[in-house]
Design a protein around this motif. Structure first.
Motif, PDB file in Angstrom:
ATOM      1  N   MET A  61       0.704  -1.279   0.094  1.00  5.02           N
ATOM      2  CA  MET A  61      -0.023  -0.222   0.244  1.00  5.02           C
ATOM      3  C   MET A  61       0.740   1.284   0.135  1.00  5.02           C
ATOM      4  O   MET A  61       1.840   1.267   0.594  1.00  5.02           O
ATOM      5  N   ALA A  62       0.306   2.278  -0.731  1.00  5.73           N
ATOM      6  CA  ALA A  62       1.298   3.530  -0.786  1.00  5.73           C
ATOM      7  C   ALA A  62       0.183   4.729  -0.818  1.00  5.73           C
ATOM      8  O   ALA A  62      -0.837   4.427  -1.356  1.00  5.73           O
ATOM      9  N   SER A  63       0.513   5.838  -0.259  1.00  5.00           N
ATOM     10  CA  SER A  63      -0.480   6.675  -0.022  1.00  5.00           C
ATOM     11  C   SER A  63       0.191   8.178  -0.640  1.00  5.00           C
ATOM     12  O   SER A  63      -0.628   9.211  -1.027  1.00  5.00           O
ATOM     13  N   LEU A  64       1.441   8.465  -1.184  1.00  7.34           N
ATOM     14  CA  LEU A  64       1.849   9.617  -1.994  1.00  7.34           C
ATOM     15  C   LEU A  64       2.990   9.139  -2.978  1.00  7.34           C
ATOM     16  O   LEU A  64       3.925   8.271  -2.313  1.00  7.34           O
ATOM     17  N   ALA A  65       3.114   9.946  -3.898  1.00 10.70           N
ATOM     18  CA  ALA A  65       4.422   9.881  -4.718  1.00 10.70           C
ATOM     19  C   ALA A  65       4.758  11.248  -4.812  1.00 10.70           C
ATOM     20  O   ALA A  65       4.372  11.890  -5.647  1.00 10.70           O
ATOM     21  N   ALA A  66       5.893  11.934  -4.182  1.00 12.57           N
ATOM     22  CA  ALA A  66       6.141  13.050  -4.252  1.00 12.57           C
ATOM     23  C   ALA A  66       7.267  13.179  -5.482  1.00 12.57           C
ATOM     24  O   ALA A  66       8.416  12.553  -5.407  1.00 12.57           O
ATOM     25  N   PRO A  67       7.261  14.341  -6.155  1.00  8.13           N
ATOM     26  CA  PRO A  67       8.469  14.609  -7.086  1.00  8.13           C
ATOM     27  C   PRO A  67       9.646  15.015  -6.271  1.00  8.13           C
ATOM     28  O   PRO A  67       9.945  15.849  -5.324  1.00  8.13           O
ATOM     29  N   LEU A  68      10.791  14.285  -6.842  1.00  9.70           N
ATOM     30  CA  LEU A  68      11.948  14.907  -5.953  1.00  9.70           C
ATOM     31  C   LEU A  68      12.706  15.733  -7.055  1.00  9.70           C
ATOM     32  O   LEU A  68      12.556  15.812  -8.289  1.00  9.70           O
ATOM     33  N   ASP A  69      13.787  16.366  -6.405  1.00  5.56           N
ATOM     34  CA  ASP A  69      14.602  17.243  -7.103  1.00  5.56           C
ATOM     35  C   ASP A  69      15.418  16.577  -8.170  1.00  5.56           C
ATOM     36  O   ASP A  69      15.984  17.572  -9.254  1.00  5.56           O
ATOM     37  N   ASP A  70      15.530  15.521  -8.242  1.00 11.08           N
ATOM     38  CA  ASP A  70      16.557  14.719  -9.282  1.00 11.08           C
ATOM     39  C   ASP A  70      15.508  14.100 -10.452  1.00 11.08           C
ATOM     40  O   ASP A  70      16.041  13.685 -11.288  1.00 11.08           O
ATOM     41  N   GLY A  71      14.182  14.524 -10.234  1.00 12.14           N
ATOM     42  CA  GLY A  71      13.575  14.175 -11.581  1.00 12.14           C
ATOM     43  C   GLY A  71      12.220  12.848 -11.247  1.00 12.14           C
ATOM     44  O   GLY A  71      11.497  12.474 -11.662  1.00 12.14           O
ATOM     45  N   GLY A  72      12.900  12.062 -10.022  1.00 10.73           N
ATOM     46  CA  GLY A  72      12.289  10.914  -9.826  1.00 10.73           C
ATOM     47  C   GLY A  72      10.844  11.049  -8.785  1.00 10.73           C
ATOM     48  O   GLY A  72      10.678  12.413  -8.673  1.00 10.73           O
ATOM     49  N   MET A  73      10.255   9.817  -8.136  1.00 11.81           N
ATOM     50  CA  MET A  73       9.468  10.313  -7.010  1.00 11.81           C
ATOM     51  C   MET A  73       9.896   9.382  -6.192  1.00 11.81           C
ATOM     52  O   MET A  73      10.324   8.476  -5.929  1.00 11.81           O
ATOM     53  N   LEU A  74       9.438  10.088  -4.766  1.00 12.72           N
ATOM     54  CA  LEU A  74       9.576   9.275  -3.672  1.00 12.72           C
ATOM     55  C   LEU A  74       8.173   8.779  -3.293  1.00 12.72           C
ATOM     56  O   LEU A  74       7.046   9.318  -3.008  1.00 12.72           O
ATOM     57  N   VAL A  75       8.146   7.375  -3.192  1.00 14.94           N
ATOM     58  CA  VAL A  75       6.627   6.817  -2.798  1.00 14.94           C
ATOM     59  C   VAL A  75       6.729   6.531  -1.311  1.00 14.94           C
ATOM     60  O   VAL A  75       7.543   5.910  -0.762  1.00 14.94           O
ATOM     61  N   VAL A  76       5.711   7.071  -0.817  1.00 17.12           N
ATOM     62  CA  VAL A  76       5.261   6.798   0.601  1.00 17.12           C
ATOM     63  C   VAL A  76       4.683   5.471   0.760  1.00 17.12           C
ATOM     64  O   VAL A  76       3.342   5.676   0.570  1.00 17.12           O
ATOM     65  N   GLY A  77       5.196   4.449   1.493  1.00 15.65           N
ATOM     66  CA  GLY A  77       4.514   3.330   1.553  1.00 15.65           C
ATOM     67  C   GLY A  77       4.113   2.734   2.842  1.00 15.65           C
ATOM     68  O   GLY A  77       4.457   3.596   3.833  1.00 15.65           O
ATOM     69  N   GLU A  78       3.254   1.887   3.086  1.00 17.72           N
ATOM     70  CA  GLU A  78       2.837   1.454   4.262  1.00 17.72           C
ATOM     71  C   GLU A  78       3.839   1.020   5.445  1.00 17.72           C
ATOM     72  O   GLU A  78       3.826   1.221   6.608  1.00 17.72           O
ATOM     73  N   ASP A  79       5.158   0.476   4.895  1.00 18.90           N
ATOM     74  CA  ASP A  79       6.074   0.225   5.757  1.00 18.90           C
ATOM     75  C   ASP A  79       7.438   0.893   5.260  1.00 18.90           C
ATOM     76  O   ASP A  79       8.566   0.125   5.597  1.00 18.90           O
ATOM     77  N   ARG A  80       7.459   1.399   3.986  1.00 21.97           N
ATOM     78  CA  ARG A  80       8.841   1.718   3.475  1.00 21.97           C
ATOM     79  C   ARG A  80       8.667   3.185   2.713  1.00 21.97           C
ATOM     80  O   ARG A  80       7.602   3.450   2.353  1.00 21.97           O
ATOM     81  N   LEU A  81       9.771   3.941   2.506  1.00 25.98           N
ATOM     82  CA  LEU A  81      10.005   4.818   1.330  1.00 25.98           C
ATOM     83  C   LEU A  81      10.956   4.422   0.300  1.00 25.98           C
ATOM     84  O   LEU A  81      12.002   3.618   0.481  1.00 25.98           O
ATOM     85  N   SER A  82      10.337   4.642  -0.736  1.00 22.93           N
ATOM     86  CA  SER A  82      11.013   4.250  -2.157  1.00 22.93           C
ATOM     87  C   SER A  82      11.048   5.054  -3.144  1.00 22.93           C
ATOM     88  O   SER A  82      10.439   5.967  -3.204  1.00 22.93           O
TER      89      SER A  82
END
Length: 296
Positions: A61-82
């Motif tokens: 499960m994930a609740s957000l994918a935030a844009p990163l300054d390097d062009g990717g995204m950080l996925v905020v997940g139920e037990d991890r950040l990816s």
């Protein structure tokens, strides 16, 4: 501060049919609006100019994918950040997030004016007091507050002197003073009491005039509140469970709203066929550009 007109009405942007749509984010570099279906374990995206859409399946499960300054995204997940490569769909685990707590999952999150991420956890069954509020600042995760039930409505004043958050279960939106580096000072203060209104406070975003757009779960609308918390406008949706608004599109003049069908009976789902879809309203007021997330 004047009430904002809805210039083009509310329409369905994507018939995504999410069980629990959440976390809409404007990814300016790609011209895409990205949002999550938490319970469906999926990321959805809409390329605004072309209308092209896509889905990325996840194994959690994930609740957000935030844009990163390097062009990717950080996925905020139920037990991890990816870290996610939006073009390829490749995902790489960066760190755990309450990975030793099987009761909780991630919930609301938003990047602050300093390029740091505020994010929250809650019980998978909305267990009382199981949730916490964190800040991810330059790659280091700090817990700001615990004992919350359903942390939501994370957003920031235009100049970054205040943070807002809600505990949906308590029906209160709080305001928290921040220092020059974006860290909380003192205790959060109750700002708006929603217990006498229809619905419960869910996700929120601040516009260019400093007003808050707050989704009212169960009420089928997103209200606009001025800096004193007074209602000065509203968007009415054709479904009762809006979860979070976010500005996106050219000039940040469109307000995208995620919705959910979680907990609805078969009868209610039949009455609200748009439940879980992504909606959009064209506004006369514009949003604020949110900084990309800095990890270092």
């Amino acid at each position: 501060m004047s009430g904002a007109r809805v210039t083009g009405g509310v329409r369905t942007a994507v018939a995504s049919g999410c069980e629990l749509g959440e976390g809409p984010q404007w990814h300016a570099a790609s011209g895409r609006l990205v949002w999550c279906d938490i319970l469906g374990k999926r990321l959805h995206w809409l390329e605004v100019e072309s209308g092209e859409t896509g889905v990325i399946d996840l194994d959690h499960m994930a609740s957000l994918a935030a844009p990163l300054d390097d062009g990717g995204m950080l996925v905020v997940g139920e037990d991890r950040l990816s870290r996610l490569d939006l073009a390829s769909g490749a995902i790489e685990r960066l760190m755990g997030f309450e990975g030793d707590n099987a009761v909780t999952r991630s919930n609301d999150a938003r990047v602050d004016r300093h390029g740091s991420l505020w994010l929250s956890s809650m019980g998978k069954g909305a267990e009382s007091g199981a949730g916490s509020l964190y800040r991810l600042h330059r790659g280091e995760l700090s817990r700001l507050r615990s004992g919350l039930t359903i942390p939501n409505a994370i957003c920031f004043s235009p100049q970054g002197e205040f943070a807002h958050f809600a505990d949906t279960a308590r029906g209160i939106v709080y305001r928290w003073a921040l220092d020059a580096e974006g860290w909380p000072v003192g205790e959060p203060e109750p700002w708006v009491d929603v217990t006498q209104r229809e619905g419960n406070p869910d996700g929120a975003v601040i516009d260019a005039e400093g007003a808050m757009w707050l989704a009212l779960w169960g009420a089928g609308k997103v209200v606009r509140l001025d800096r004193e918390g007074r209602e000065i406008g509203a968007i009415v949706l054709p479904t009762s469970q809006p979860s979070c608004p976010a500005f996106g599109g050219p000039g940040l003049a469109s307000l995208y709203i995620t919705t959910a069908r979680e907990g609805m009976s078969a009868e209610q789902r039949a009455r609200e066929p748009g439940a879980g879809d992504l909606f959009v309203a064209e506004l006369a007021v514009r949003g604020l550009a949110e900084p990309t997330l800095r990890l270092g």
